[in-house]
Design a protein around this motif. Structure first.
Motif, short mmCIF file in Angstrom:
data_model
loop_
_atom_site.label_atom_id
_atom_site.label_comp_id
_atom_site.label_asym_id
_atom_site.label_seq_id
_atom_site.Cartn_x
_atom_site.Cartn_y
_atom_site.Cartn_z
N VAL A 102 13.93 1.75 -31.78
CA VAL A 102 12.89 2.19 -32.70
C VAL A 102 11.63 1.33 -32.61
CG1 VAL A 102 14.51 3.26 -34.31
CG2 VAL A 102 13.94 0.84 -34.58
N ASP A 103 11.72 0.23 -31.86
CA ASP A 103 10.54 -0.61 -31.65
C ASP A 103 10.77 -1.50 -30.43
OD1 ASP A 103 8.01 -1.72 -32.12
OD2 ASP A 103 8.85 -3.35 -33.33
N MET A 104 9.73 -1.64 -29.61
CA MET A 104 9.75 -2.53 -28.45
C MET A 104 8.55 -3.45 -28.53
SD MET A 104 10.84 -0.15 -25.21
CE MET A 104 12.54 0.29 -24.90
N SER A 105 8.70 -4.56 -29.23
CA SER A 105 7.56 -5.44 -29.49
C SER A 105 6.92 -5.96 -28.20
CB SER A 105 8.01 -6.63 -30.34
OG SER A 105 8.55 -6.19 -31.57
N SER A 106 7.71 -6.13 -27.16
CA SER A 106 7.18 -6.73 -25.93
C SER A 106 6.57 -5.71 -24.97
CB SER A 106 8.31 -7.49 -25.21
OG SER A 106 9.35 -6.60 -24.84
N GLU A 107 6.60 -4.43 -25.33
CA GLU A 107 6.09 -3.37 -24.45
C GLU A 107 4.88 -2.68 -25.08
OE1 GLU A 107 7.25 -2.62 -21.32
OE2 GLU A 107 8.42 -4.47 -21.61
N PRO A 108 4.02 -2.08 -24.26
CA PRO A 108 2.88 -1.33 -24.79
C PRO A 108 3.35 -0.21 -25.71
CG PRO A 108 2.65 -1.65 -22.42
CD PRO A 108 4.03 -2.10 -22.77
N ALA A 109 2.51 0.15 -26.65
CA ALA A 109 2.87 1.17 -27.64
C ALA A 109 3.22 2.50 -27.00
CB ALA A 109 1.73 1.35 -28.64
N ASP A 110 2.59 2.79 -25.85
CA ASP A 110 2.84 4.08 -25.20
C ASP A 110 3.88 3.99 -24.09
OD1 ASP A 110 1.39 2.55 -23.47
OD2 ASP A 110 -0.08 4.11 -22.95
N SER A 111 4.69 2.94 -24.10
CA SER A 111 5.69 2.75 -23.05
C SER A 111 6.70 3.88 -23.04
CB SER A 111 6.43 1.42 -23.26
OG SER A 111 7.51 1.30 -22.36
N SER A 112 6.99 4.39 -21.87
CA SER A 112 7.97 5.47 -21.72
C SER A 112 9.40 4.95 -21.82
CB SER A 112 7.79 6.16 -20.37
OG SER A 112 7.99 5.23 -19.31
N MET A 113 9.58 3.62 -21.82
CA MET A 113 10.92 3.05 -21.87
C MET A 113 11.63 3.36 -23.19
SD MET A 113 10.48 -0.72 -20.18
CE MET A 113 12.21 -1.08 -20.45
N GLN A 114 10.84 3.51 -24.26
CA GLN A 114 11.45 3.66 -25.58
C GLN A 114 12.36 4.87 -25.67
OE1 GLN A 114 9.14 2.42 -28.90
NE2 GLN A 114 10.00 3.93 -30.28
N GLY A 115 12.00 5.94 -25.02
CA GLY A 115 12.83 7.13 -25.08
C GLY A 115 13.95 7.15 -24.06
N LYS A 116 13.95 6.18 -23.16
CA LYS A 116 14.95 6.17 -22.09
C LYS A 116 16.01 5.11 -22.27
CE LYS A 116 11.58 7.75 -18.63
NZ LYS A 116 10.89 7.40 -17.36
N THR A 117 15.77 4.13 -23.13
CA THR A 117 16.69 3.01 -23.30
C THR A 117 17.44 3.14 -24.62
OG1 THR A 117 15.12 1.62 -22.10
CG2 THR A 117 16.90 0.50 -23.28
N LYS A 118 18.72 2.85 -24.57
CA LYS A 118 19.54 2.95 -25.78
C LYS A 118 20.65 1.92 -25.73
CE LYS A 118 21.85 6.37 -28.72
NZ LYS A 118 22.19 7.81 -28.90
N ALA A 119 20.97 1.33 -26.87
CA ALA A 119 22.11 0.41 -26.96
C ALA A 119 23.39 1.23 -27.10
CB ALA A 119 21.95 -0.51 -28.17
N LYS A 120 24.48 0.69 -26.60
CA LYS A 120 25.76 1.37 -26.76
C LYS A 120 26.13 1.38 -28.24
CE LYS A 120 30.57 1.45 -25.24
NZ LYS A 120 31.60 0.88 -24.34
N ALA A 121 26.41 2.56 -28.77
CA ALA A 121 26.76 2.71 -30.18
C ALA A 121 28.13 3.38 -30.29
CB ALA A 121 25.71 3.52 -30.92
N TYR A 122 28.96 2.85 -31.16
CA TYR A 122 30.29 3.40 -31.39
C TYR A 122 30.27 4.25 -32.66
CZ TYR A 122 31.58 -0.50 -28.29
OH TYR A 122 31.66 -1.38 -27.24
N PRO A 123 30.91 5.41 -32.66
CA PRO A 123 31.07 6.16 -33.91
C PRO A 123 31.80 5.32 -34.95
CG PRO A 123 31.61 7.55 -32.02
CD PRO A 123 31.44 6.15 -31.49
N VAL A 124 31.40 5.46 -36.21
CA VAL A 124 31.91 4.60 -37.28
C VAL A 124 32.35 5.45 -38.46
CG1 VAL A 124 31.24 2.86 -38.98
CG2 VAL A 124 30.49 2.62 -36.62
N ILE A 125 33.44 5.03 -39.10
CA ILE A 125 33.91 5.63 -40.35
C ILE A 125 34.26 4.49 -41.31
CG2 ILE A 125 35.86 6.83 -41.45
CD1 ILE A 125 35.90 8.76 -39.14
N GLU A 126 33.87 4.63 -42.57
CA GLU A 126 34.29 3.70 -43.63
C GLU A 126 35.41 4.35 -44.42
OE1 GLU A 126 31.37 1.29 -45.87
OE2 GLU A 126 29.87 2.59 -44.95
N SER A 127 36.56 3.68 -44.50
CA SER A 127 37.68 4.26 -45.25
C SER A 127 38.68 3.18 -45.62
CB SER A 127 38.37 5.34 -44.41
OG SER A 127 39.52 5.85 -45.07
N ALA A 128 39.17 3.24 -46.85
CA ALA A 128 40.31 2.45 -47.29
C ALA A 128 40.13 0.95 -47.05
CB ALA A 128 41.59 2.94 -46.61
#
Length: 440
Positions: A102-128
């Motif tokens: 959602v933000d790349m402080s070290s890259e230009p505002a119009d950097s195309s990297m923002q839409g191409k880079t993603k951290a690995k995210a695991y599905p999450v559930i809160e229960s019990a």
């Protein structure tokens, strides 16, 4: 077991078949209380040899991301948790709970990297009381089967957590080993002549039997197996048996016999090949025990008996679990405080991964033998590309599964006590058709 068979049963890291089996189930990453605060301290979590960071954002949503920032691989555990995202300290890249940049402080505002880079995210559930994560195929997320303590309100669920410096399988084998409690925990579970079942006090669970050699009987089920430890009671031994049943729910859940105040469940979660988190849950839909009282009873109070964050034990192998030999002379059987530490002294003394080829199993080890053969074959099946145990066929609701303890007349069958309606129907269906595959 040969060393090769032992490895197949125990190892969970990387492409190990047992780890791949577990990735087809939802896995508890931590207790909800560890990440209860929005914008609070991120938590480092290690499961199956894989590192992640768990955090709660400004709006209360929980995220579980791969620990290392995809930019330059610095740890996100040290990141700033602020304004609905986790910001890496190194270059200021910020990620939401779904891993989006959602933000790349070290890259230009119009950097195309923002839409191409993603951290690995695991599905999450809160229960019990837990944060559960899905570590398997992200395109084939399994249905969450809520545990049996999910039937209780949050304030009636007390969870103890402690680190075990050994492999998950030897800890789980301890959880399904009913016979050891009559010796190792005899000070905490003494014989009493005036009770008819397990009766809880502030310091002990009284038992109506002095029998240290229970008869073990096992019934395989769609979820794993149920077994009974059948003991001779103090009173009317010619008419009745004292029976304690436990359930193994593959791959890492054990439901052990209740007492008169609360039910008991356990989770034995592999951190990696040589470390495990042991969770012990005391719960009841109406009565129960408070969280603080439960941790005190177990000798697992945070900041006193276990370290904050890591949950490593103050009483450990290096200091002989602070065993008190004078207390032993005075009558305490182990000289080690707390049921979990008594267990840990036995489990950890076996080594990081126990050498099962040196075991000499006896009649009291039927549940151990069943676990080893069942899970070894389950790992073999996954190795061949087959689905994990407990994910196909009839999947019974865990919320309805419960153990049993109490007196059973000698002309009655322990298998008929505390059976869920779904399991009873399945059993009757098997009898009607003459087929028992689902219980085999």
């Amino acid at each position: 077991m040969t060393p090769e068979q032992n490895d197949l049963l125990c190892r969970v890291e990387g492409d190990a078949p047992m780890g791949q089996l577990m990735r087809q189930h939802w896995i508890p990453a931590c207790m909800i209380e560890e990440v209860a605060e929005p914008d609070g301290t991120p938590l480092r979590v290690r499961l199956l040899g894989e590192n992640m960071v768990v955090f709660r954002d400004s709006e209360g949503r929980v995220g579980a991301l791969g620990e290392l920032c995809p930019h330059r691989r610095a740890s996100l555990v040290f990141g700033r948790n602020e304004e609905c995202g986790l910001r890496c300290l190194y270059h200021g890249w910020k990620f939401d709970v779904e891993g989006n940049v959602v933000d790349m402080s070290s890259e230009p505002a119009d950097s195309s990297m923002q839409g191409k880079t993603k951290a690995k995210a695991y599905p999450v559930i809160e229960s019990a009381g837990f944060i559960w994560v899905w570590m398997g195929d992200p395109d084939n997320v399994g249905e969450f089967n809520a545990p049996n303590w999910s039937s209780a309100p949050d304030d009636k669920i007390a969870i103890m957590k402690i680190h075990g410096a050994c492999n998950w399988a030897q800890i789980l084998e301890g959880a399904i080993d009913s016979s050891h409690s009559s010796s190792l925990h005899s000070t905490n579970m003494p014989t009493a002549t005036d009770v008819s079942g397990s009766t809880a006090t502030d310091t002990a669970w009284l038992r109506p039997s002095a029998d240290k050699s229970p008869r073990i009987e096992v019934e395989k089920t769609p979820f794993g197996f149920r077994y009974a430890a059948i003991r001779k009671p103090v009173q009317d031994a010619d008419k009745q048996d004292y029976v304690r049943t436990s359930l193994f729910i593959a791959p890492f859940t054990v439901i052990i016999p209740s007492n008169d105040k609360y039910h008991l469940s356990q989770l034995l979660i592999p951190i990696d090949d040589e470390n495990t988190f042991f969770y012990w849950i005391a719960w009841h839909t109406e009565t129960g025990i408070t969280r603080d009282a439960w941790r005190k009873f177990c000798g697992a109070e945070i900041g006193k008996d276990v370290e904050p964050v890591t949950f490593r034990k103050v009483r450990n192998y290096e200091n002989n679990y602070m065993q008190d030999r004078e207390a032993m002379k005075a009558g305490d059987f182990t000289g080690i405080y707390g049921i979990p530490c008594q267990d840990m002294a036995m489990w950890e003394s076996m080594g990081k991964i126990a050498d099962r080829s040196e075991d000499h199993l006896g009649t009291s080890d039927k549940a151990i033998f069943t676990f080893r053969t069942q899970m070894y074959r389950a790992a073999q099946a996954v190795q061949k590309g087959e689905p994990a145990i407990g994910t196909t066929g009839t999947v019974l609701p865990q919320a309805n599964l419960i153990s049993f303890q109490g007196m059973v007349p000698k002309d009655k069958d322990w298998r008929e006590y505390n059976i869920s309606p779904e399991e009873r129907a399945l059993r009757e269906q098997g009898k009607a058709t003459g087929k028992q595959e689902e219980l085999a």
